[in-house]
Design a protein around this motif. Structure first.
Motif, PDB file in Angstrom:
ATOM      1  N   ASP A  77       0.736  -1.130  -0.106  1.00 68.22           N
ATOM      2  CA  ASP A  77      -0.104   0.059  -0.107  1.00 68.22           C
ATOM      3  C   ASP A  77       0.794   1.568   0.080  1.00 68.22           C
ATOM      4  O   ASP A  77       1.475   1.733   0.959  1.00 68.22           O
ATOM      5  CB  ASP A  77      -0.754   0.124   1.124  1.00 68.22           C
ATOM      6  N   TYR A  78       0.958   2.139  -1.150  1.00 69.27           N
ATOM      7  CA  TYR A  78       1.660   3.294  -1.300  1.00 69.27           C
ATOM      8  C   TYR A  78       1.313   4.307  -0.433  1.00 69.27           C
ATOM      9  O   TYR A  78       1.875   5.016   0.212  1.00 69.27           O
ATOM     10  CB  TYR A  78       1.898   3.670  -2.605  1.00 69.27           C
ATOM     11  N   THR A  79      -0.184   4.445  -0.032  1.00 70.11           N
ATOM     12  CA  THR A  79      -0.634   5.482   0.916  1.00 70.11           C
ATOM     13  C   THR A  79      -0.240   5.428   2.123  1.00 70.11           C
ATOM     14  O   THR A  79      -0.440   6.413   3.007  1.00 70.11           O
ATOM     15  CB  THR A  79      -2.173   5.366   0.768  1.00 70.11           C
ATOM     16  N   LYS A  80       0.240   4.240   2.613  1.00 69.33           N
ATOM     17  CA  LYS A  80       0.499   3.879   3.905  1.00 69.33           C
ATOM     18  C   LYS A  80       2.184   3.866   4.076  1.00 69.33           C
ATOM     19  O   LYS A  80       2.555   3.492   5.026  1.00 69.33           O
ATOM     20  CB  LYS A  80       0.069   2.765   4.556  1.00 69.33           C
ATOM     21  N   MET A  81       2.871   4.319   3.015  1.00 75.42           N
ATOM     22  CA  MET A  81       4.254   4.358   3.136  1.00 75.42           C
ATOM     23  C   MET A  81       4.913   5.130   4.262  1.00 75.42           C
ATOM     24  O   MET A  81       4.310   6.376   4.691  1.00 75.42           O
ATOM     25  CB  MET A  81       4.996   4.712   1.829  1.00 75.42           C
ATOM     26  N   VAL A  82       6.031   4.779   4.713  1.00 77.64           N
ATOM     27  CA  VAL A  82       6.659   5.401   5.961  1.00 77.64           C
ATOM     28  C   VAL A  82       8.101   5.941   5.380  1.00 77.64           C
ATOM     29  O   VAL A  82       8.694   5.023   4.473  1.00 77.64           O
ATOM     30  CB  VAL A  82       6.983   4.630   7.149  1.00 77.64           C
ATOM     31  N   LEU A  83       8.430   7.063   5.444  1.00 78.63           N
ATOM     32  CA  LEU A  83       9.786   7.548   5.195  1.00 78.63           C
ATOM     33  C   LEU A  83      10.726   7.425   6.576  1.00 78.63           C
ATOM     34  O   LEU A  83      10.277   7.978   7.545  1.00 78.63           O
ATOM     35  CB  LEU A  83       9.583   9.069   4.680  1.00 78.63           C
ATOM     36  N   VAL A  84      11.855   6.578   6.398  1.00 75.90           N
ATOM     37  CA  VAL A  84      12.574   6.521   7.516  1.00 75.90           C
ATOM     38  C   VAL A  84      14.203   7.122   7.128  1.00 75.90           C
ATOM     39  O   VAL A  84      14.828   6.747   6.150  1.00 75.90           O
ATOM     40  CB  VAL A  84      12.613   4.774   7.664  1.00 75.90           C
ATOM     41  N   ASN A  85      14.516   8.061   8.311  1.00 75.17           N
ATOM     42  CA  ASN A  85      15.979   8.535   7.924  1.00 75.17           C
ATOM     43  C   ASN A  85      16.716   8.341   9.150  1.00 75.17           C
ATOM     44  O   ASN A  85      17.883   8.776   9.302  1.00 75.17           O
ATOM     45  CB  ASN A  85      15.858  10.116   7.510  1.00 75.17           C
ATOM     46  N   LYS A  86      16.378   7.249  10.200  1.00 76.50           N
ATOM     47  CA  LYS A  86      17.226   7.074  11.157  1.00 76.50           C
ATOM     48  C   LYS A  86      17.402   5.396  11.000  1.00 76.50           C
ATOM     49  O   LYS A  86      16.261   4.784  11.085  1.00 76.50           O
ATOM     50  CB  LYS A  86      16.468   7.278  12.424  1.00 76.50           C
ATOM     51  N   ASP A  87      18.507   5.000  10.799  1.00 76.18           N
ATOM     52  CA  ASP A  87      18.486   3.560  11.034  1.00 76.18           C
ATOM     53  C   ASP A  87      18.318   2.808  12.164  1.00 76.18           C
ATOM     54  O   ASP A  87      17.962   1.458  11.930  1.00 76.18           O
ATOM     55  CB  ASP A  87      20.309   3.154  10.862  1.00 76.18           C
ATOM     56  N   HIS A  88      18.026   3.278  13.320  1.00 75.21           N
ATOM     57  CA  HIS A  88      17.466   2.768  14.436  1.00 75.21           C
ATOM     58  C   HIS A  88      16.135   2.257  14.344  1.00 75.21           C
ATOM     59  O   HIS A  88      15.587   1.566  15.085  1.00 75.21           O
ATOM     60  CB  HIS A  88      17.996   3.247  15.775  1.00 75.21           C
ATOM     61  N   TYR A  89      15.378   2.877  13.374  1.00 74.93           N
ATOM     62  CA  TYR A  89      14.162   2.579  13.132  1.00 74.93           C
ATOM     63  C   TYR A  89      13.891   1.116  12.470  1.00 74.93           C
ATOM     64  O   TYR A  89      12.679   0.659  12.387  1.00 74.93           O
ATOM     65  CB  TYR A  89      13.466   3.802  12.228  1.00 74.93           C
ATOM     66  N   ILE A  90      14.833   0.555  11.762  1.00 73.91           N
ATOM     67  CA  ILE A  90      14.883  -0.607  10.951  1.00 73.91           C
ATOM     68  C   ILE A  90      15.401  -1.643  11.737  1.00 73.91           C
ATOM     69  O   ILE A  90      16.593  -1.561  12.112  1.00 73.91           O
ATOM     70  CB  ILE A  90      15.676  -0.316   9.657  1.00 73.91           C
ATOM     71  N   ASP A  91      14.530  -2.831  11.992  1.00 71.56           N
ATOM     72  CA  ASP A  91      14.892  -3.966  12.538  1.00 71.56           C
ATOM     73  C   ASP A  91      15.699  -4.839  11.489  1.00 71.56           C
ATOM     74  O   ASP A  91      15.202  -5.104  10.653  1.00 71.56           O
ATOM     75  CB  ASP A  91      13.623  -4.348  13.227  1.00 71.56           C
ATOM     76  N   ASN A  92      16.713  -5.473  12.185  1.00 67.21           N
ATOM     77  CA  ASN A  92      17.471  -6.151  11.151  1.00 67.21           C
ATOM     78  C   ASN A  92      17.380  -7.745  11.366  1.00 67.21           C
ATOM     79  O   ASN A  92      17.751  -8.617  10.909  1.00 67.21           O
ATOM     80  CB  ASN A  92      18.949  -6.087  11.337  1.00 67.21           C
ATOM     81  N   LYS A  93      16.231  -8.001  12.167  1.00 72.65           N
ATOM     82  CA  LYS A  93      15.727  -9.436  12.565  1.00 72.65           C
ATOM     83  C   LYS A  93      15.343  -9.930  11.134  1.00 72.65           C
ATOM     84  O   LYS A  93      14.756  -9.148  10.339  1.00 72.65           O
ATOM     85  CB  LYS A  93      14.731  -9.660  13.592  1.00 72.65           C
ATOM     86  N   LYS A  94      15.333 -11.128  11.024  1.00 74.89           N
ATOM     87  CA  LYS A  94      14.611 -11.866   9.935  1.00 74.89           C
ATOM     88  C   LYS A  94      13.182 -11.721   9.892  1.00 74.89           C
ATOM     89  O   LYS A  94      12.426 -11.776  10.783  1.00 74.89           O
ATOM     90  CB  LYS A  94      14.819 -13.276   9.813  1.00 74.89           C
ATOM     91  N   VAL A  95      12.673 -11.265   8.596  1.00 74.18           N
ATOM     92  CA  VAL A  95      11.336 -11.086   8.783  1.00 74.18           C
ATOM     93  C   VAL A  95      10.687 -12.117   7.833  1.00 74.18           C
ATOM     94  O   VAL A  95      11.004 -12.391   6.855  1.00 74.18           O
ATOM     95  CB  VAL A  95      10.967  -9.461   7.763  1.00 74.18           C
ATOM     96  N   VAL A  96       9.314 -12.450   8.193  1.00 72.37           N
ATOM     97  CA  VAL A  96       8.719 -13.698   7.529  1.00 72.37           C
ATOM     98  C   VAL A  96       7.309 -13.027   6.864  1.00 72.37           C
ATOM     99  O   VAL A  96       6.428 -12.576   7.597  1.00 72.37           O
ATOM    100  CB  VAL A  96       8.184 -14.758   8.460  1.00 72.37           C
ATOM    101  N   VAL A  97       7.144 -13.267   5.702  1.00 68.65           N
ATOM    102  CA  VAL A  97       5.967 -12.742   4.996  1.00 68.65           C
ATOM    103  C   VAL A  97       5.651 -13.922   4.108  1.00 68.65           C
ATOM    104  O   VAL A  97       6.258 -14.848   3.990  1.00 68.65           O
ATOM    105  CB  VAL A  97       6.139 -11.447   4.091  1.00 68.65           C
ATOM    106  N   ASP A  98       4.263 -14.074   3.613  1.00 69.84           N
ATOM    107  CA  ASP A  98       3.909 -15.134   2.832  1.00 69.84           C
ATOM    108  C   ASP A  98       5.138 -15.097   1.771  1.00 69.84           C
ATOM    109  O   ASP A  98       5.148 -14.436   0.862  1.00 69.84           O
ATOM    110  CB  ASP A  98       2.688 -14.931   2.065  1.00 69.84           C
TER     111      ASP A  98
END
Length: 157
Positions: A77-98
């Motif tokens: 969903d492009y309407t719900k995009m988030v813009l992140v400029n701080k690396d600590h906002y990004i979790d480096n854990k493995k993500v599971v999606v379908d």
């Protein structure tokens, strides 16, 4: 267009800094992570596009051949995009999606990046007065958008 993209989650720091009470259009699900396609298009920020189960508009990449898309209108969903400029906002854990959604996303990655950047640029051009849309077009495309929350990241006064 040069870019790097993969699936990530946003951290609790992001959720703490952007609480639902102040940012109601952000995607919050109690006890569930904010899983998204994180795009590094070599801007001053990352573009984070969330996976959604139910999308009822056209400002999104809709999955077509996945199990979930056969039951509901799932996609990015492009309407719900988030813009992140701080690396600590990004979790480096493995993500599971379908897996089937991940495969379809990978297959259409260039399209997704191109469409999401165009959606973002159209917004920027309108709010900065560079290229105005008709008010109805702006409302139709951006009424429920999260982009208004990230003017500081975009450098918009």
């Amino acid at each position: 267009m040069d870019f790097v993209a993969d699936v990530y989650q946003l951290t609790q720091d992001f959720l703490n800094d952007y609480p639902k009470t102040s940012y109601p259009e952000l995607m919050y699900k109690l006890g569930r992570p904010y899983s998204c396609l994180l795009i590094d298009a070599y801007l001053d920020y990352y573009i984070c596009i969330p996976f959604r189960s139910h999308i009822n508009h056209t400002n999104a990449f809709m999955f077509r051949g996945t199990q979930r898309s056969m039951r509901s209108k799932s996609g990015l969903d492009y309407t719900k995009m988030v813009l992140v400029n701080k690396d600590h906002y990004i979790d480096n854990k493995k993500v599971v999606v379908d897996q089937d959604e991940y495969n379809e996303m990978q297959k259409h990655l260039l399209q997704i990046v191109t469409e999401s950047v165009a959606y973002l640029e159209k917004y920027i051009n309108h709010v900065t007065g560079k290229k105005m849309m008709h008010p109805r077009e702006f409302i139709r495309n951006y009424q429920y958008s999260t982009l208004v929350y990230f003017h500081d990241v975009l450098g918009i006064e």
